[in-house]
Design a protein around this motif. Sequence first.
Motif, short mmCIF file in Angstrom:
data_model
loop_
_atom_site.label_atom_id
_atom_site.label_comp_id
_atom_site.label_asym_id
_atom_site.label_seq_id
_atom_site.Cartn_x
_atom_site.Cartn_y
_atom_site.Cartn_z
N LEU A 20 -5.97 21.94 -49.97
CA LEU A 20 -5.96 22.87 -51.08
C LEU A 20 -4.57 23.51 -51.17
CD1 LEU A 20 -9.41 24.61 -50.49
CD2 LEU A 20 -8.90 22.50 -51.73
N GLU A 21 -3.95 23.43 -52.33
CA GLU A 21 -2.59 23.93 -52.51
C GLU A 21 -2.61 25.15 -53.43
OE1 GLU A 21 -0.52 20.59 -54.03
OE2 GLU A 21 -0.16 19.70 -52.07
N GLN A 22 -1.52 25.92 -53.37
CA GLN A 22 -1.31 27.09 -54.22
C GLN A 22 -2.48 28.06 -54.14
OE1 GLN A 22 -0.03 26.09 -58.17
NE2 GLN A 22 1.25 24.39 -57.48
N TYR A 23 -2.94 28.31 -52.92
CA TYR A 23 -4.05 29.24 -52.72
C TYR A 23 -3.58 30.66 -53.03
CZ TYR A 23 -7.64 32.00 -50.38
OH TYR A 23 -8.61 32.91 -50.10
N LEU A 24 -4.34 31.36 -53.85
CA LEU A 24 -3.96 32.71 -54.25
C LEU A 24 -5.20 33.59 -54.21
CD1 LEU A 24 -1.84 34.69 -55.32
CD2 LEU A 24 -2.40 33.94 -57.63
N PHE A 25 -5.13 34.68 -53.46
CA PHE A 25 -6.22 35.64 -53.31
C PHE A 25 -5.83 36.92 -54.02
CE2 PHE A 25 -8.13 39.23 -51.05
CZ PHE A 25 -9.48 38.88 -51.03
N GLN A 26 -6.65 37.38 -54.97
CA GLN A 26 -6.37 38.59 -55.73
C GLN A 26 -7.59 39.49 -55.67
OE1 GLN A 26 -5.53 36.00 -59.11
NE2 GLN A 26 -3.62 37.10 -59.40
N ALA A 27 -7.34 40.80 -55.69
CA ALA A 27 -8.43 41.76 -55.54
C ALA A 27 -8.17 42.97 -56.41
CB ALA A 27 -8.56 42.18 -54.07
N MET A 39 -15.58 45.54 -54.56
CA MET A 39 -14.30 44.85 -54.74
C MET A 39 -14.53 43.57 -55.55
SD MET A 39 -11.63 43.58 -51.77
CE MET A 39 -11.36 45.25 -51.19
N ARG A 40 -13.74 43.43 -56.61
CA ARG A 40 -13.75 42.21 -57.40
C ARG A 40 -12.64 41.28 -56.88
NH1 ARG A 40 -16.27 42.21 -62.59
NH2 ARG A 40 -18.36 42.96 -62.15
N LEU A 41 -13.00 40.02 -56.64
CA LEU A 41 -12.06 39.06 -56.07
C LEU A 41 -11.88 37.90 -57.03
CD1 LEU A 41 -13.41 38.90 -52.41
CD2 LEU A 41 -11.69 40.45 -53.35
N ARG A 42 -10.67 37.41 -57.11
CA ARG A 42 -10.39 36.17 -57.83
C ARG A 42 -9.62 35.25 -56.89
NH1 ARG A 42 -7.84 36.57 -63.64
NH2 ARG A 42 -9.96 37.27 -64.06
N ILE A 43 -10.16 34.06 -56.67
CA ILE A 43 -9.58 33.11 -55.73
C ILE A 43 -9.25 31.84 -56.50
CG2 ILE A 43 -10.02 31.74 -53.65
CD1 ILE A 43 -12.16 34.03 -53.02
N SER A 44 -8.00 31.45 -56.48
CA SER A 44 -7.57 30.26 -57.22
C SER A 44 -6.78 29.35 -56.30
CB SER A 44 -6.72 30.65 -58.43
OG SER A 44 -5.57 31.37 -58.02
N TYR A 45 -6.90 28.05 -56.53
CA TYR A 45 -6.18 27.04 -55.76
C TYR A 45 -6.21 25.73 -56.52
CZ TYR A 45 -11.03 25.96 -54.43
OH TYR A 45 -12.36 25.66 -54.46
N GLN A 46 -5.49 24.75 -56.01
CA GLN A 46 -5.47 23.42 -56.62
C GLN A 46 -6.02 22.42 -55.62
OE1 GLN A 46 -1.93 22.00 -58.42
NE2 GLN A 46 -1.93 23.53 -60.04
N THR A 77 -15.68 36.56 -57.82
CA THR A 77 -16.88 37.07 -57.17
C THR A 77 -16.73 38.56 -56.94
OG1 THR A 77 -18.33 36.79 -55.27
CG2 THR A 77 -15.98 36.61 -54.85
N GLU A 78 -17.82 39.18 -56.53
CA GLU A 78 -17.82 40.62 -56.24
C GLU A 78 -18.41 40.83 -54.85
OE1 GLU A 78 -20.16 44.50 -57.88
OE2 GLU A 78 -19.08 43.29 -59.36
N VAL A 79 -17.81 41.72 -54.09
CA VAL A 79 -18.23 41.99 -52.72
C VAL A 79 -18.55 43.47 -52.59
CG1 VAL A 79 -17.61 41.83 -50.29
CG2 VAL A 79 -16.77 40.11 -51.88
N SER A 80 -19.66 43.75 -51.95
CA SER A 80 -20.03 45.13 -51.64
C SER A 80 -20.58 45.16 -50.22
CB SER A 80 -21.05 45.66 -52.66
OG SER A 80 -22.21 44.84 -52.65
N GLY A 81 -21.08 46.30 -49.80
CA GLY A 81 -21.61 46.41 -48.44
C GLY A 81 -20.56 46.70 -47.39
N PHE A 82 -19.42 47.24 -47.78
CA PHE A 82 -18.38 47.59 -46.82
C PHE A 82 -18.86 48.76 -45.96
CE2 PHE A 82 -16.04 45.49 -50.21
CZ PHE A 82 -15.20 44.65 -49.50
N PRO A 83 -18.38 48.86 -44.74
CA PRO A 83 -18.82 49.96 -43.86
C PRO A 83 -18.42 51.32 -44.42
CG PRO A 83 -16.98 48.77 -42.88
CD PRO A 83 -17.43 47.97 -44.05
N GLU A 84 -19.33 52.29 -44.29
CA GLU A 84 -19.05 53.63 -44.77
C GLU A 84 -18.07 54.33 -43.83
OE1 GLU A 84 -20.08 54.98 -47.52
OE2 GLU A 84 -21.42 53.35 -48.17
#
Length: 968
Positions: free
Chosen positions: A893-900, A940-947, A957-964
């Motif tokens: 997988l190339e050009q992996y980009l993680f955005q939040a 947290m809203r996440l956007r993950i892109s790659y080639q 995707t959306e992630v919740s349930g983080f520790p208080e």
Amino acid sequence: MNASDHGFNPAFNMATIRQAINETIERVRIPTPTRLRDLIRQIRAARTAAEERAVVNRECAYIRSTFREEDSVWRCRNIAKLLYIHMLGYPAHFGQLECLKLTASPRFTDKRIGYLGAMLLLDERQDVHLLITNCLKNDLNSPTQFVVGLALCTLGAIASPEMARDLAGEVEKLMRSPNAYIRKKAALCAFRIIKRVPELMEIFLPATRSLLNEKNHGILIAGVTLITEMCEKSSDTLNHFKKIVPNLVRILKNLILAGYSPEHDVSGVSDPFLQVKILRLLRILGHNDPDASEAMNDILAQVATNTETSKNVGNTILYETVLSIMDIKSEGGLRVLAVNILGRFLLNSDKNIRYVALNTLLRTVHADISAVQRHRTTILECLKDPDVSIRRRAMELSFALINSQNIRAMSKELLVFLEKADPEFKAQCSSRMVHVAERYATSIRWRLDTLLSVLIAAGNYVRDDVVSSTIHLILNSPPEEQAYIGLRLWSSVHNVANSEEKQPLLQVAVWTIGEYGDLLLSSERIEDVEIPAEHQLVDIYQRLLWSTSVSTTTKQYALVSLAKLSTRIRTKEEETRVKQMIEAFGSHLNIDLQQRGVEFAQLFRDYSHLRPALLEKMPKIQKTLPNGTDAEGGGFDDQQPTIDLIEGGDDGDSSLMINTSGGMVGKMGSDSRALLDLLGGGDDPIDGLALTPTADVLISGSTTATTNGKSVPPTTGNNQDLLDLLGSLDMPASTPPAAVNSSLGASTPVLGGIGLDLNSLNDNSIKNGTGGPNLLANSSSFGGLDNLLNSNLSPTTMPTTMPAMLPGLGSPLGSGLGSLTSPTSPTGLVSTNGTTGSLFSDFSAAVINNNDEHAKLLTALDKNGILVQLSAKHTGGALQILMTATNNSLTTLEQYLFQAAVPRSFSLQMLSPSGSTLPPGGTITQEMRVTSTAKATLRMRLRISYQSDGNPVQEQTEVSGFPEEPTE
């Protein structure tokens, strides 16, 4: 036994005899009209267009008169002539009603001409066509098969949605007719009706499947065509018809294995038309369906190996077979067989077949590139083909085949092609050569040589992006490579004939000579290139600047470069020549060149002590790619500015902050509504994720600073790739600077992109040489920058040389290389304790990992073999998050980009990722820090892109349930 038993009806026969006598009398009374063949002869005999129009107008006038007289005897002949006139392009709309009268006639010859006229003269835009509906319905129920066929053909040709709905039931009944001729016509009519009104598809479904059990090839072709149209129109119908794959395979197998059949044989192939139709339907049914693909693998292999290739008929079937193999989930060996068939097509003498092969290979090269690589030599030979279309496709396919193993051999062939190519190819070919050289270069020197060859071969057809890319590469090269390419460029400009016809080459050459003239003069000789003397360099500038064939843009490059060269040469004599040449442009007719001449001349008079600092070498520039890596392919190193995605504080502005540590802050308008798409917000708050409609976007780059609470926008926006997380935000290339208040007056240089305005600075401070460090040390804007960097920066740590930019002296390099400014990077500033000031100075201290027993592990994404997990832990009043991406697939997988992005009650800071490429089994990590400005639940809203295999993939995707946060 009476006469009626023999079929003789005296009353009926007398009426017929009476009608025949009346028609004969009418023919005697009315003159016989011109026959159709005689009209055709007259029109063809016309020598001029005027004669032809006269013949047509005369005949149209006569036909109108017969229509007014209600001549029913010769109506059929007159309509036939009118249809011929219509096909020549003359108006014939006045015959529409007469066509309807013919369709109502009981005679077949009249109906045939009437329906033909209706198909040619009527369409759904004409209200007259509605009058034919009842006539069509009557004829669909006619006992004569040919009358039914005429009605079905007409209905398929001119049916409007209303007419189709009225008569669809009649057509469905005819599809069950025992007459094969009528069933075939009804299936084709149903095909046309579904094409116009797709919602009528369900009416024909029960009768359609039975068509595949026919022995008649005409009905089979009509049935397969109808099913293909249904499958393309509806996914539900597609799933319904996947059960017929075994039937289609059986029919196709019978066609291949059947012996000679004179009724269906075409050049030794049994019914190629039916084979092509079945192959196309198999391709649609097997697309993304492993089970259906498995059922048709064997038959496709048989077709590919048993079809005769000596005739075009066989090539047609093989072409459809290749398309089917490439479009379904076929086996690897079958794909290799398909590519080999296309390779044989490339050797065909027919240029149409060669073009089809290249076009198909270009569309399918991503599916099995290793199989296509075997035919690389043949593809390169097509670059020399006399047909321009074949050369274009061969060029595109050649670039698609380039990789790190064959880059040298392929580039050599493509450079030969570029040199001899038509002008229409040079621009595209040169740009793509630069791209592949940047991506697959084996060494910097080889890449420099390649770009130089592109500039020489393409001449004035080179696009601007090639010039900027070449200059960027030279700028970031080591000094020995800069000296090498400088000598090569000087030799090219000095020795190449008609160098004025290669303006892009001149632009790169003069920029390099002006920037690195000192390296050029002190370098060692290479090959047959002599080291130039200083007067030779100045002579080149004089020739270019005084040449009438050199463009204004090139002269702009040359003038800026000549000013820089004045600080690189050592002899006073040549420096005086440079000064005289620049002063001569103070009266140039071109306003831009005149401005440059006047301002540069000032540097030789009043501000000569500033000239070396102002005209020093440009610093290296990192060209950022959308995947977060620099132009050289590596990730951000520790010296690069760290990146934050910070959503604004709890003031009412609800701004999105995108920050690169050590820069000024520029503010964009509120048109960035795409932010709400990622954050799941709108006008109504959703669990704290919504933003106010007036959300602003604040962009902080390495060339901007905040002074006394006022924002100064950057001149260029390098953070567009960060904004992509939030949608397409319009980011202007430049914005007028805001007023900067300082204790020193109108203009104070600020950190990052330092600028000195000679017209606004205190004249005495410049002449006394006290402008540089003292100005910045006393700047009131310094405190704001110190707070931004979270460091204790003292004025004593400032550099002693402050290069600045004269107003109006911007380099014409356009998009990329800035101007005469030599900005001091914020990351080069050192605090009093010797550590680099950073927004994350306290972030890297607390490192967490997935094995930390106090960290909570959350799975953000587990799809297509990529696993993204977040390990979260509260440390020092903030939530530390470690993102770990693992590639469990067999594909790199190339050009992996993680955005939040986070709600406005939180602020998010992100460090650079550990890389951008995920090999099979590999991992990428990235650290984040989230701080809370209000009591709220973190989502947290996440956007993950790659080639993957060259295909872009994007997941959100959306992630919740983080520790208080722990409470004391």
